[in-house]
Design an enzyme around this catalytic site. Structure first.
Site, short mmCIF file in Angstrom:
data_model
loop_
_atom_site.label_atom_id
_atom_site.label_comp_id
_atom_site.label_asym_id
_atom_site.label_seq_id
_atom_site.Cartn_x
_atom_site.Cartn_y
_atom_site.Cartn_z
N HIS A 44 0.85 -1.19 0.00
CA HIS A 44 0.00 0.00 0.00
C HIS A 44 0.89 1.24 0.00
O HIS A 44 2.10 1.13 0.19
CB HIS A 44 -0.89 0.01 1.25
N HIS A 130 5.65 5.64 -1.09
CA HIS A 130 6.38 4.41 -1.38
C HIS A 130 5.57 3.20 -0.92
O HIS A 130 4.65 3.33 -0.13
CB HIS A 130 7.74 4.42 -0.68
#
Length: 184
Positions: A44, A130
């Site tokens: 995620h 990220h």
């Protein structure tokens, strides 16, 4: 609520992107000895980490985030590089990064403000979108980042924010508690 339960809001990745990232990680595991690799279902992009949350503030945040997110249009996003956090020769985190995206930064800002409005005190470090792939370098040799540029660009449509609850004792360890769809 579990004692070590934490909550966070995140941009949910499509299943096909998670599976593609898993293939990349599988191909790198032998040459990159990290202590732990993230389960592909847990991939995620974190938008706001709440930590431990009392039920009232959590419910308030759900209402505020729903209002903010459903007004935000969905958008295209690319995962276009790999990187690390921590010491360059012995990194703490190995990750896949997204392109610079005003849409993603705006979405993060909306979620962040909604959580602050709910009474959460959030980290104020700059946002570096990220996807964590692995943690804690355990190699006897120094980490060599020469392959970091060699990633196939993955593009997808960002259309869903979720509230995750963390279960440290489980794999995968993140459970979706609420889902918020961006507008079309």
């Amino acid at each position: 609520m579990e004692r070590n339960t934490h909550y966070f809001y995140a941009l949910k990745l499509p299943v096909e992107i998670k599976l593609h990232l898993q293939k990349i990680c599988t191909s790198l595991k032998d040459e990159l000895p990290f202590k732990s690799w993230v389960h592909h279902e847990d991939y995620h992009v974190t938008l706001a980490f709440l930590g431990n949350a009392d039920p009232k503030r959590l419910l308030d945040s759900i209402q505020y985030v729903r209002k903010a997110v459903t007004a935000q249009p969905s958008f295209s996003l690319m995962i276009d590089h790999l990187g690390v956090f921590g010491k360059s020769d012995s990194p703490r985190i190995f990750w896949a990064g997204t392109e610079k995206s005003q849409d993603l930064h705006h979405l993060r800002g909306q979620v962040f403000q909604a959580c602050q409005k709910s009474g959460f005190i959030l980290e104020t470090r700059p946002f570096h979108p990220h996807i964590t792939l692995a943690r804690r370098w355990s190699g006897t040799n120094s980490f060599k980042p020469d392959f970091l540029e060699k990633i196939e660009i993955l593009d997808f449509h960002a259309c869903e924010v979720v509230l995750y609850e963390t279960h440290l004792e489980k794999v995968p360890k993140y459970e979706v508690k609420e889902t918020f769809l961006l507008s079309k």
